[in-house]
Design an enzyme around this catalytic site. Structure first.
Site, mmCIF file in Angstrom:
data_model
loop_
_atom_site.group_PDB
_atom_site.id
_atom_site.type_symbol
_atom_site.label_atom_id
_atom_site.label_comp_id
_atom_site.label_asym_id
_atom_site.label_seq_id
_atom_site.Cartn_x
_atom_site.Cartn_y
_atom_site.Cartn_z
ATOM 1 N N GLU A 234 -4.789 -8.816 -0.644
ATOM 2 C CA GLU A 234 -5.616 -8.583 0.554
ATOM 3 C C GLU A 234 -7.075 -8.491 0.112
ATOM 4 O OE1 GLU A 234 -4.471 -5.480 3.311
ATOM 5 O OE2 GLU A 234 -2.337 -5.897 2.961
ATOM 6 N N GLU B 227 0.843 -1.205 0.000
ATOM 7 C CA GLU B 227 0.000 0.000 0.000
ATOM 8 C C GLU B 227 0.880 1.259 0.000
ATOM 9 O OE1 GLU B 227 -3.288 -0.222 2.824
ATOM 10 O OE2 GLU B 227 -4.159 -1.867 1.676
HETATM 11 O O1 AHR Z 1 -5.264 -6.137 6.689
HETATM 12 C C1 AHR Z 1 -5.232 -4.978 7.452
HETATM 13 C C2 AHR Z 1 -4.598 -3.809 6.734
HETATM 14 O O2 AHR Z 1 -5.376 -3.453 5.630
HETATM 15 C C3 AHR Z 1 -3.236 -4.042 6.139
HETATM 16 O O3 AHR Z 1 -2.224 -3.882 7.081
HETATM 17 C C4 AHR Z 1 -3.146 -2.989 5.086
HETATM 18 O O4 AHR Z 1 -2.317 -3.374 4.017
HETATM 19 C C5 AHR Z 1 -4.602 -2.777 4.663
HETATM 20 O O5 AHR Z 1 -4.945 -1.453 4.657
#
Ligand code: AHR
Length: 513
Positions: free
Chosen positions: A316, A194
């Site tokens: 994710e 991110e």
């Molecule tokens: O999964 C939780 C968080 O969500 C992670 O650390 C981040 O990459 C995303 O914003």
């Protein structure tokens, strides 16, 4: 909430006209072109809340039964899932993680503040050795997410050398001094996470250059071949993907994407277990929207890379609800209901369709955080409804995807999203067995699904089902088996046609031989 508040006018008309709830599916078992890579069933473990500490790792001296420090109960449950790949150490944590703090004698490891996640003190007792050894125990590929936001190029280059060099190199010798002679196999390397947000608040142009620089010094040692992943877009940020494809191109093997089923980033995200029917249908719409998001990112990638050399990795995904009342703020501990199970099944049904570009997906997260597989406390563990979907769907790992033609009733949900009541996916495994997974998201009605297998010679069909009385049902330490997998008897076979009576709010997988 009554259903008529949920369903839009068009859907109401279609529902009231149909006397019998039904759907049809056509599957040509010889049509498959694309293998569903097992990495679509990937997991993610971050130093966040009790994912690592208490969830996966309790240390060798813990009274909780453990295998070299890993919780034995969790380890065994995870082995059953056949996890293909595990991403670590973050998430946002990754861009503040300095790997050298997590090697060597535990008593000498420095502590740090986990600034992203509640300001918890991190003692670094779970580091590179503990993670890579866990992957060996689980027989899964490690996916290292490296620090670009606050780490140096040299630091990252040395981490790669430490993990993968077999020779008489300084970092390999340091690894040996710390008790590990043989290098580990490390394939997946994320260069930042991110980077548009917690990973450095960068612009895509700047990150593209930074990626190129960091990635240059991540070397392939002694037969280990790194698969380098650039930090990708969030949800609907198509400009990020466009810029990365234009500027980084084939210097990356994969580009990531994050998509959460979440109802807004500020304020309440809603309770994981106290929700209305309307909230539930909204969730189905939001989770299904990942298909549109995938298509748009893929279209951009196709423009720059028609040969599909760069893969898309949804590293994710999952639901994000309010933290459970009474738990530590910033630890993202949430319960997991039958609704979450549907988010998993519907998501897989979509992911399976795009695997010519989408080659990995990692649900957030493996234990005790967000849409987890497992919840733990000091005494034991609970398998979540999501765990059961992953377990039921594992038959699709590395199987041939069979495209399907599906016709079912639809409804319009809050947010003007059109949601089919039935979702499905099918695959053929290497032994010729066909698996068909079906989800009936309708809270009230059984749907009879007629599945035409177009001339296939079918001898028998059996099934398993996940369902429960209420959509809010979930498993607790006191009642761990409210939502579970059971044998399913609602399938009838006549030549090459299956008739399946899919109960309301149920997820079924049928095996056809
Ligand atoms: O999964 C939780 C968080 O969500 C992670 O650390 C981040 O990459 C995303 O914003």
């Amino acid at each position: 909430m009554k259903k008529n508040l949920v369903i839009g006018a068009m859907a109401l008309a279609s529902l009231s006209l149909s006397a019998q709830k039904s759907a049809t599916i056509k599957i040509d078992i010889n049509e498959g072109k694309q293998i569903i890579p097992k990495e679509i069933y990937g997991q993610f473990a971050e130093h966040l809340g009790s994912c690592i500490y208490g969830g996966l790792w309790v240390g060798e001296n813990s009274p909780i039964p453990n295998t070299n420090g890993y919780r034995t109960d969790v380890l065994n449950a995870l082995k059953d899932l056949k996890i293909p790949v595990l991403r670590w150490p973050g998430g946002c944590f990754a861009d503040e993680y300095h790997w050298m703090d997590g090697i060597g004698p535990k008593e000498n490891r420095p502590k740090m503040v986990n600034t992203n996640w509640g300001g918890t003190i991190e003692d670094n007792s779970f580091g590179t050795h503990e993670f890579l050894n866990l992957c060996e125990l689980l027989e899964c590929e490690p996916y290292i997410s490296a620090n670009v936001g606050s780490g140096t190029v040299e630091e990252l280059a040395k981490w790669v050398e430490y993990m993968t060099s077999e020779g008489d190199s300084p970092m390999a010798n340091l690894r040996r001094k710390n008790g590990r002679d043989k290098a580990w196999n490390v394939k997946y390397l994320g260069v930042g996470n991110e980077s548009w947000g917690c990973g450095g608040n960068m612009r895509p142009e700047y990150y593209s250059d930074l990626y190129r620089r960091y990635a240059t010094y991540c070397r392939n040692y002694d037969g280990n071949h790194l698969y380098k992943v650039a930090s990708g877009a969030s949800d609907y940020d198509y400009k990020w993907t466009e810029t990365l494809m234009e500027r980084v191109g084939r210097q990356m093997h994969g580009l990531s994407l994050h998509y959460y089923t979440v109802s807004g980033w500020t304020g309440s995200k809603g309770s994981a277990i106290n929700f209305t029917d309307e909230d539930y249908y909204w969730t189905m719409g939001k989770c299904r929207e990942v298909e549109d998001v995938l298509k748009k990112h893929i279209a951009i990638m196709d423009k720059y890379d028609p040969a599909k050399r760069v893969n898309l990795l949804l590293d994710e995904w999952g639901t994000w609800w309010d933290e459970e009342p009474g738990t530590i703020r910033g630890h993202l501990y949430q319960q997991n209901s039958l609704r979450d199970a549907f988010v998993a099944s519907l998501s897989f049904d979509i992911f399976h369709k795009y695997t010519d570009r989408l080659t990995m997906a990692n649900i957030a997260q493996i234990v005790n955080v967000l849409q987890s597989m497992i919840l733990t406390n000091d005494k034991g563990m609970v398998l979540t409804p999501t765990y059961h979907v992953f377990n039921m769907y594992k038959v699709h790992q590395d199987a041939m995807h069979l495209p399907i033609e599906l016709k079912s009733e639809k409804m319009i949900v809050r947010g003007d999203r059109v949601v089919p009541m039935i979702s499905a996916t099918a695959s053929k495994d290497k032994d010729g067995k066909i698996h068909i997974s079906l989800s009936n998201i309708d809270l009230d009605n059984t749907h009879e699904v007629t599945i035409n297998l177009a001339g296939a010679k079918v001898k028998e069909a059996s099934g398993q089902i996940i369902t429960s009385k209420n959509i809010t049902d979930h498993n607790t330490f006191e009642q761990p088996n409210v939502v579970k997998v059971q044998d399913f008897k609602g399938v009838k076979l006549s030549k090459d046609v299956l008739t399946v009576k899919l109960p309301a709010k149920s997820i079924v997988t049928i095996e056809v031989k």
